[in-house]
Design a protein around this motif. Structure first.
Motif, PDB file in Angstrom:
ATOM      1  N   CYS A 104      43.809  41.509  46.107  1.00  0.00           N
ATOM      2  CA  CYS A 104      44.882  42.332  45.542  1.00  0.00           C
ATOM      3  C   CYS A 104      46.233  41.642  45.672  1.00  0.00           C
ATOM      4  CB  CYS A 104      44.920  43.690  46.239  1.00  0.00           C
ATOM      5  SG  CYS A 104      43.505  44.761  45.871  1.00  0.00           S
ATOM      6  N   LEU A 105      46.466  40.984  46.810  1.00  0.00           N
ATOM      7  CA  LEU A 105      47.723  40.282  46.998  1.00  0.00           C
ATOM      8  C   LEU A 105      47.835  39.120  46.022  1.00  0.00           C
ATOM      9  CD1 LEU A 105      50.287  40.276  48.678  1.00  0.00           C
ATOM     10  CD2 LEU A 105      49.120  38.846  50.366  1.00  0.00           C
ATOM     11  N   ALA A 106      46.717  38.436  45.792  1.00  0.00           N
ATOM     12  CA  ALA A 106      46.723  37.345  44.815  1.00  0.00           C
ATOM     13  C   ALA A 106      47.015  37.871  43.417  1.00  0.00           C
ATOM     14  CB  ALA A 106      45.378  36.612  44.846  1.00  0.00           C
ATOM     15  N   GLN A 107      46.490  39.065  43.095  1.00  0.00           N
ATOM     16  CA  GLN A 107      46.765  39.663  41.790  1.00  0.00           C
ATOM     17  C   GLN A 107      48.256  39.916  41.610  1.00  0.00           C
ATOM     18  OE1 GLN A 107      43.803  39.029  40.110  1.00  0.00           O
ATOM     19  NE2 GLN A 107      44.070  41.034  39.151  1.00  0.00           N
ATOM     20  N   LEU A 108      48.924  40.378  42.660  1.00  0.00           N
ATOM     21  CA  LEU A 108      50.364  40.616  42.573  1.00  0.00           C
ATOM     22  C   LEU A 108      51.132  39.314  42.382  1.00  0.00           C
ATOM     23  CD1 LEU A 108      51.005  43.366  45.287  1.00  0.00           C
ATOM     24  CD2 LEU A 108      50.931  43.630  42.814  1.00  0.00           C
ATOM     25  N   LEU A 109      50.547  38.227  42.854  1.00  0.00           N
ATOM     26  CA  LEU A 109      51.164  36.913  42.664  1.00  0.00           C
ATOM     27  C   LEU A 109      50.774  36.293  41.325  1.00  0.00           C
ATOM     28  CD1 LEU A 109      50.642  35.379  46.220  1.00  0.00           C
ATOM     29  CD2 LEU A 109      52.826  35.832  45.145  1.00  0.00           C
ATOM     30  N   HIS A 110      49.995  37.054  40.517  1.00  0.00           N
ATOM     31  CA  HIS A 110      49.480  36.555  39.235  1.00  0.00           C
ATOM     32  C   HIS A 110      48.686  35.267  39.448  1.00  0.00           C
ATOM     33  CE1 HIS A 110      51.851  39.568  37.163  1.00  0.00           C
ATOM     34  NE2 HIS A 110      52.931  39.144  37.776  1.00  0.00           N
ATOM     35  N   HIS A 111      47.880  35.279  40.499  1.00  0.00           N
ATOM     36  CA  HIS A 111      47.093  34.103  40.832  1.00  0.00           C
ATOM     37  C   HIS A 111      45.616  34.464  40.821  1.00  0.00           C
ATOM     38  CE1 HIS A 111      45.708  30.447  42.695  1.00  0.00           C
ATOM     39  NE2 HIS A 111      45.149  31.135  43.674  1.00  0.00           N
ATOM     40  N   HIS A 112      44.823  33.663  40.127  1.00  0.00           N
ATOM     41  CA  HIS A 112      43.378  33.883  40.064  1.00  0.00           C
ATOM     42  C   HIS A 112      42.711  33.123  41.198  1.00  0.00           C
ATOM     43  CE1 HIS A 112      39.404  34.604  38.416  1.00  0.00           C
ATOM     44  NE2 HIS A 112      39.164  33.301  38.465  1.00  0.00           N
ATOM     45  N   LEU A 113      42.003  33.847  42.054  1.00  0.00           N
ATOM     46  CA  LEU A 113      41.358  33.215  43.202  1.00  0.00           C
ATOM     47  C   LEU A 113      40.235  32.288  42.753  1.00  0.00           C
ATOM     48  CD1 LEU A 113      41.108  36.182  45.726  1.00  0.00           C
ATOM     49  CD2 LEU A 113      42.597  34.195  45.886  1.00  0.00           C
ATOM     50  N   GLU A 114      40.209  31.127  43.363  1.00  0.00           N
ATOM     51  CA  GLU A 114      39.146  30.164  43.118  1.00  0.00           C
ATOM     52  C   GLU A 114      38.645  29.655  44.460  1.00  0.00           C
ATOM     53  OE1 GLU A 114      40.756  27.110  40.730  1.00  0.00           O
ATOM     54  OE2 GLU A 114      41.036  28.372  38.950  1.00  0.00           O
ATOM     55  N   ILE A 115      37.374  29.311  44.522  1.00  0.00           N
ATOM     56  CA  ILE A 115      36.806  28.794  45.759  1.00  0.00           C
ATOM     57  C   ILE A 115      37.220  27.337  45.900  1.00  0.00           C
ATOM     58  CG2 ILE A 115      34.690  28.258  47.027  1.00  0.00           C
ATOM     59  CD1 ILE A 115      33.356  30.559  45.600  1.00  0.00           C
ATOM     60  N   PRO A 116      37.943  26.987  46.981  1.00  0.00           N
ATOM     61  CA  PRO A 116      38.393  25.593  47.147  1.00  0.00           C
ATOM     62  C   PRO A 116      37.231  24.662  47.448  1.00  0.00           C
ATOM     63  CG  PRO A 116      38.881  26.866  49.107  1.00  0.00           C
ATOM     64  CD  PRO A 116      38.360  27.846  48.083  1.00  0.00           C
ATOM     65  N   GLU A 117      37.432  23.394  47.178  1.00  0.00           N
ATOM     66  CA  GLU A 117      36.411  22.398  47.486  1.00  0.00           C
ATOM     67  C   GLU A 117      36.264  22.271  48.999  1.00  0.00           C
ATOM     68  OE1 GLU A 117      34.459  20.789  45.430  1.00  0.00           O
ATOM     69  OE2 GLU A 117      35.363  21.759  43.681  1.00  0.00           O
ATOM     70  N   PRO A 118      35.020  22.024  49.472  1.00  0.00           N
ATOM     71  CA  PRO A 118      34.834  21.843  50.918  1.00  0.00           C
ATOM     72  C   PRO A 118      35.681  20.689  51.431  1.00  0.00           C
ATOM     73  CG  PRO A 118      32.725  22.100  49.793  1.00  0.00           C
ATOM     74  CD  PRO A 118      33.772  21.946  48.726  1.00  0.00           C
TER      75      PRO A 118
END
Length: 242
Positions: free
Chosen positions: A140-154
């Motif tokens: 939800c916090l990422a949504q407010l930042l207009h940021h789409h969550l992605e899984i980072p590389e290991p």
């Protein structure tokens, strides 16, 4: 007559109250970044406490001795360190927390195999529910930042997952699991410290510009806040503290 409840019972009640509405919360996101940050701080503080998961695990598995505790804490499973987390941009930090907790959630599911009767370890089920609640708030916090969550590389910093090329003995599996739990609690403690820094920054922003929201100071590329019409005559500008 006053009845004193055991510390473990009090902690369980606190956890239950904190996450009572978590299932309902996942249906929608709060529009208040300050409220989300406050919830995340509380969640990180509680899940960073070893009483919420590691301590009952040690008692249940017969590992509650000085020597065995040292074996758990001297060589914990690697998670992203506090310094590494602080070095990340806010969107990347949220990505990392969300993805790392996803792996922890699955690892805790695998931990159930160590128990013949999982009802003896209700903290495990609660911990997985807590993680889902934290990830929802991070989303939800990422949504407010207009940021789409992605899984980072290991990365070499570690993903927080147990890795083994051989089948460990029952005892070694217990040690590996307590090392994982210690690393998880330490990670959540670091996450809480980073979020606390965000909250401190928002407090300073509110003192300088009380009409500005917490979110404005987080947006990438933000350098200045335009003055209100009433203050344009003075040609003053309010700097957003970094």
């Amino acid at each position: 007559m006053r009845i004193q409840l055991p510390q473990r019972t009090l902690l369980s009640m606190t956890l239950s109250l904190l996450f009572l509405n978590m299932a309902r919360a996942t249906r929608g996101c709060s529009s208040s970044s300050a409220q989300l940050l406050s919830q995340l701080l509380n969640q990180a503080n509680i899940t960073g406490n070893t009483e919420s998961l590691m301590e009952p695990y040690l008692l249940l598995q017969g590992l509650n001795t000085t020597t065995l505790r040292a074996a758990c804490t001297e060589h914990p499973v690697a998670f992203p360190s506090e310094d590494n987390l602080r070095a990340l941009s806010k969107p990347h930090f949220l990505n990392t927390v969300h993805a790392t907790l996803g792996r922890v959630w699955h690892q805790l599911g695998a931990l159930r195999q160590q128990f013949l009767n999982i009802k003896d370890f209700p903290e495990l089920k609660r911990a997985r529910g807590n993680i889902q609640g934290i990830r929802n708030n991070v989303y939800c916090l990422a949504q407010l930042l207009h940021h789409h969550l992605e899984i980072p590389e290991p990365t070499q910093a570690g993903s927080g997952a147990l890795q083994s090329t051989t089948t460990p003995s029952i005892f070694q599996a217990k040690i590996d699991s307590c090392r994982f739990l210690w690393g998880y609690h330490s990670f959540m403690g670091s996450v809480g410290k980073v979020f606390r820094g965000w909250g401190d920054g928002s407090s300073r922003r509110r003192r300088h510009s009380p009409q500005r929201s917490l979110l404005q100071g987080w947006r990438k590329g933000a350098r200045r806040i335009r003055p209100s019409r009433s203050s344009q005559s003075s040609k003053s500008r309010v700097q957003v503290p970094r």
